[in-house]
Design a protein around this motif. Sequence first.
Motif, PDB file in Angstrom:
ATOM      1  N   LYS A 173      38.124  35.429  46.955  1.00 18.34           N
ATOM      2  CA  LYS A 173      36.771  35.490  46.310  1.00 18.34           C
ATOM      3  C   LYS A 173      37.051  36.260  44.806  1.00 18.34           C
ATOM      4  CE  LYS A 173      32.129  37.250  47.148  1.00 18.34           C
ATOM      5  NZ  LYS A 173      31.988  38.003  45.952  1.00 18.34           N
ATOM      6  N   ALA A 174      37.593  37.257  44.892  1.00 21.51           N
ATOM      7  CA  ALA A 174      37.901  38.034  43.507  1.00 21.51           C
ATOM      8  C   ALA A 174      38.657  37.131  42.364  1.00 21.51           C
ATOM      9  CB  ALA A 174      38.557  39.433  43.717  1.00 21.51           C
ATOM     10  N   ASP A 175      39.558  36.315  42.723  1.00 24.55           N
ATOM     11  CA  ASP A 175      40.462  35.560  42.124  1.00 24.55           C
ATOM     12  C   ASP A 175      39.815  34.248  41.379  1.00 24.55           C
ATOM     13  OD1 ASP A 175      42.871  35.241  40.692  1.00 24.55           O
ATOM     14  OD2 ASP A 175      43.119  33.518  41.941  1.00 24.55           O
ATOM     15  N   SER A 176      39.044  33.694  42.508  1.00 22.51           N
ATOM     16  CA  SER A 176      38.463  32.273  42.156  1.00 22.51           C
ATOM     17  C   SER A 176      37.048  32.364  42.072  1.00 22.51           C
ATOM     18  CB  SER A 176      39.030  31.295  43.239  1.00 22.51           C
ATOM     19  OG  SER A 176      38.273  31.569  44.543  1.00 22.51           O
ATOM     20  N   GLY A 177      36.491  33.331  42.335  1.00 22.50           N
ATOM     21  CA  GLY A 177      34.847  33.377  42.348  1.00 22.50           C
ATOM     22  C   GLY A 177      34.469  32.304  43.413  1.00 22.50           C
ATOM     23  N   ALA A 178      35.047  32.271  44.573  1.00 20.73           N
ATOM     24  CA  ALA A 178      34.634  30.883  45.459  1.00 20.73           C
ATOM     25  C   ALA A 178      33.392  31.075  46.106  1.00 20.73           C
ATOM     26  CB  ALA A 178      35.828  30.945  46.397  1.00 20.73           C
ATOM     27  N   LYS A 179      32.453  30.227  45.941  1.00 20.99           N
ATOM     28  CA  LYS A 179      31.434  30.031  46.835  1.00 20.99           C
ATOM     29  C   LYS A 179      31.427  29.684  48.316  1.00 20.99           C
ATOM     30  CE  LYS A 179      28.492  31.550  43.164  1.00 20.99           C
ATOM     31  NZ  LYS A 179      29.670  32.028  42.278  1.00 20.99           N
ATOM     32  N   THR A 180      32.472  28.698  48.394  1.00 19.42           N
ATOM     33  CA  THR A 180      32.823  28.130  49.546  1.00 19.42           C
ATOM     34  C   THR A 180      34.092  28.140  50.027  1.00 19.42           C
ATOM     35  OG1 THR A 180      32.951  25.868  48.785  1.00 19.42           O
ATOM     36  CG2 THR A 180      30.751  26.459  49.542  1.00 19.42           C
TER      37      THR A 180
END
Lengths: 305, 421
Positions: free
Chosen positions: B164-171
């Motif tokens: 999450k921190a690295d890619s900013g993934a939402k899914t």
Amino acid sequence: MNIVQVLVNSLITSAELGLIAIGLSMTFSILRFANFAHVESAVLGAYLVYLFNVTLGWNFALSILVSTLILGTVGLALHRFIFRRFANSGDITPMIASLGLAITIRHGIQAIWGPQHVVYDYEVLPGNKIFGAFITDPQIWILITAVSAMVGFHCLLQYTRIGTAMRATAANVDLAQACSIDTQKVILLVWFIGTGFAALGGILIGWDTQVDPYLGFNLVIPIFCVVLIGGVGSVYGAIIGSLIVGFAQNFGLAFNYAPLINLFGLLDLGDRFDLPAAYKPAITYMAVVLILLIRPTGIIRKEVS
Amino acid sequence: MERLTLLRRALSGAIIALGVVGFASAAFSAAKGDPIKIGVIIGLTGPNAVAGNDGLAAMQLAVDEVNAAGGVMGRPLELIVEDNEGRPKAGVEAANKLADVDQVPVVIGGYSSAIALPVGLVLNKKKVVWVTDATTNKLKTVGPYLFNTAGIAEQAVALVDFAKADSGAKTLSGLFQNNPIGQDRAAVSEKRAKEVGVEWNHSMLYQVGAKDFRAELTKLLAAKPDAILTDIYDNDAQIIQRQLYEMGVTEMSMFYSYNLSAFATLPPKFTVGMKGLSYATSGARAASFNEKFREKFGRIYTDAWAPPFYDAVWIVATAMNLANSLDSTEIRNAMWPAAYRYNGVSGLGDKGFNRWGMQHADQNAQASFKDGKIQPYFVAGSANNILIFRYEDANGVPTADGIPLAEAPSEEELKALYSGN
């Protein structure tokens, strides 16, 4: 769902399973026992290609050809030195012997090549994109090889004297002998072709992915399912069975089952229901159960008289 | 403060490593006399063979060092090795043989949670110490004779946070093994994703040892998640990466793996941009271990779980010396102080057990592949790539799982912990 990709995946799985299953069904049709060592012959063939192609640096196509022929000869030796002795021992004794032989081959392979996987000597490249699906060059060759082998075998069965003899022996050994067919020669040919087909199937799987000593262990149940679905002893049934298993495994996982779970609109239990991948092997068993419920002798009924 | 505590523990660990081992013999003289035997149950053949052979090599290296340093109570340590073939039944049979025939007080091994769990149940019943580096959360429930040297799945939240921190993934989606550890990973990851506001798309649990994963990968990619978490090992990793590549995934930066070392032997093009966590093995002691391993076996280990196996032997040898006994219960009671003071090769040296015999913290390094080599990786804006998972409550206070014990819990405490068994 990328339906073209799922279709391609299904065809490749079917091609790989089909060749091995044809050999198994062929030996059963005449010898009347479930040869568990058959699948290990596939693994041995795959390792021989590794030996010739990677260890000795031979040309890949030549390695495949020589390995297939060697395994065919191994099939003859297995019949001559092991299974011929069980000709009048019913079907349980040779089946158990084949199980013991399978374990011996598996551990023998491991003793020689070790427990690690091996791969053939060619460069892995991204697949060619065709209608949104990726298919690699080896996979194209796998399809061509499998279809050619199957068509060739069909021609042998249908349009040659030896093919007629094979069909006659498969239908009724005693009657074939009474018609002056040299059934011993036919049996030897069946061992040669059957084991050679197994080797070719194993080689194609190794070409598509990799080879390790436990490849046969993973294949044995799908292969027997293919044979059961098609009709035990029917080589054409084995082809149909491999298509059913290949398509069931790939499409079974790809579908969204929500409409079915929701009873096509009667319920509202969510708009997605994916079958977990863990159920992939179960899809094969489901296919076996469903088809045997409808046709207890498999899709191609074998005449026994 | 924490650094001081660790330093104190490391110093006393060094004392143990140099002094306690072989205290019954003259200092640093090689071990003599009849060997003291401990068991090993590990997959030398079958689907976990690569990791199993690496693990055994690491254990053998540790045994050689222990013996060179004076052995256990002055006697040489010896391994009785049983191959579990990657099958739970073979593991259980080996456990019965080691406990009943060889009558060893300690067995080390596992790797696969599907084997470590039933073996643990057998050995606990027979009061034999079982030290494993398997990682399913269910290990915690087995009993007081089970110890874990590699952290359990609960600590897997670190990868969700990293992705999450690295890619900013939402899914997010996950690709895990269909076994106890894979199921744990899936459950922990999904729970964590929801906690941090990320939609969990799908957990794909694959059959270990299968030869074709195209159906699984086609479906995984078709869902188009922002990032995919994976936890795959050995031969499975080889096939999955290759098939991804063949399916046109030639850049892997959307993949975050729990066990980056599983991909270290792959052709570099199969791992371009791939990120994940590598079991933290760093520092002078780890470097020395790596060098000795290469020297002895002519290669570097490929599986991250080799160092915890090496540590397991040292902790056991230290515990046996501390107990000065071959009684398994006394050795068990010495496992806590031995691990607390031992300066490990894995986990940045910190190997302390919590009251359940599990690791009280999990130390992972964020890393990525560059030209086929694992490199430290830093999330934008961060100068630290080490993720230390601790069991803490909402206020950051360590829970019981997060506290390493310097001494064994009392019998009453242990009984209470496993009263449901």
